[in-house]
Design a protein around this motif. Structure first.
Motif, short mmCIF file in Angstrom:
data_model
loop_
_atom_site.label_atom_id
_atom_site.label_comp_id
_atom_site.label_asym_id
_atom_site.label_seq_id
_atom_site.Cartn_x
_atom_site.Cartn_y
_atom_site.Cartn_z
N ASN A 154 -10.04 -5.89 -0.89
CA ASN A 154 -9.36 -4.37 -1.50
C ASN A 154 -10.39 -3.62 -0.82
N ASP A 155 -9.99 -2.52 -0.52
CA ASP A 155 -10.90 -1.80 0.80
C ASP A 155 -11.94 -0.51 -0.79
N GLU A 209 -1.16 4.04 7.51
CA GLU A 209 -0.45 3.47 7.22
C GLU A 209 1.06 2.61 8.17
N ARG A 268 -6.22 0.33 -2.77
CA ARG A 268 -5.89 -0.24 -1.07
C ARG A 268 -6.25 -2.22 -0.96
N LYS A 269 -5.24 -2.42 -0.38
CA LYS A 269 -5.61 -4.03 0.04
C LYS A 269 -5.66 -3.75 1.48
N ASN A 306 0.70 -0.69 -0.47
CA ASN A 306 -0.05 -0.15 -0.31
C ASN A 306 1.13 1.04 -0.33
N ASN A 318 2.67 1.93 -3.29
CA ASN A 318 1.98 1.90 -4.54
C ASN A 318 0.25 3.30 -4.35
N ILE A 319 1.11 4.24 -2.92
CA ILE A 319 0.38 5.38 -2.99
C ILE A 319 -0.29 6.77 -3.78
N PRO A 355 -4.94 6.46 -5.10
CA PRO A 355 -4.95 5.37 -4.47
C PRO A 355 -5.90 6.30 -3.10
N ASN A 356 -7.10 5.90 -2.89
CA ASN A 356 -7.10 6.46 -0.82
C ASN A 356 -6.32 5.69 -0.38
N ILE A 357 -4.74 6.34 0.39
CA ILE A 357 -4.24 5.35 1.11
C ILE A 357 -3.77 6.31 1.82
N TYR A 374 -3.95 2.57 -8.14
CA TYR A 374 -4.16 1.05 -7.26
C TYR A 374 -4.93 1.38 -5.94
#
Length: 164
Positions: free
Chosen positions: A77-78, A109, A62-63, A45, A48-49, A102-104, A60
């Protein structure tokens, strides 16, 4: 006389060592496999932000590792929608000039990573096996064959040119 005392202490020390059962080893390997899986997902995560384009299409996603049982976690997957940023010159911008990221949340994290590292340290500290188990014990091969995250994280035999 000194040799006799040393031999006596050596024999006493050997009799107090606990034999580790296959079940204890398997449970320890399960715990480590889950921890490496969780930390690996967090690392993925973080890496791949800023990934706006994947093979699957889109940014990507988020996992999340959850529902862990018997040494393995379910990876999902989120469902949170991506973040849209106005960047009309970006190659992945839509027709309105917005790029989906990605919503990270990096801070969350990182906090999760620290939490799981503390859990790992505790599990490792109270390990039923000696520190050199994964280097010297033939039973480690069973763990490596059964738990792929553990193998990826701790099986250095190939790199070191060792046969257990």
């Amino acid at each position: 006389m000194m040799k006799k005392i040393f031999l006596l202490f050596f024999l006493i020390g050997c009799t107090h060592q606990k034999s580790v059962s296959e079940k204890e080893i398997d449970l320890y390997c399960q715990d480590l496999n889950v921890l490496y899986q969780k930390v690996g997902i967090i690392a993925s995560n973080i890496v791949n932000i800023n990934t706006t384009r994947t093979v699957e299409g889109g940014p990507y996603v988020r996992k999340i590792a959850g529902n862990c049982k018997n040494g393995f976690c379910e990876i999902v997957n989120d469902s949170t929608p991506p973040l849209l940023k106005y960047e009309p010159k970006h190659p992945d911008a839509n027709k309105n000039g917005y790029v989906a990221y990605p919503n990270i949340n990096l801070q969350l994290e990182e906090a999760d990573k620290v939490l799981w590292q503390h859990v790992y340290e505790t599990v490792y500290k109270y390990s039923p096996v000696p520190n050199n188990f994964f280097f010297n014990d033939p039973r480690a091969t069973t763990c490596f064959n059964k738990y792929p995250n553990l193998k990826a994280a701790l099986d250095y035999r190939e790199y070191l040119g060792r046969d257990i």
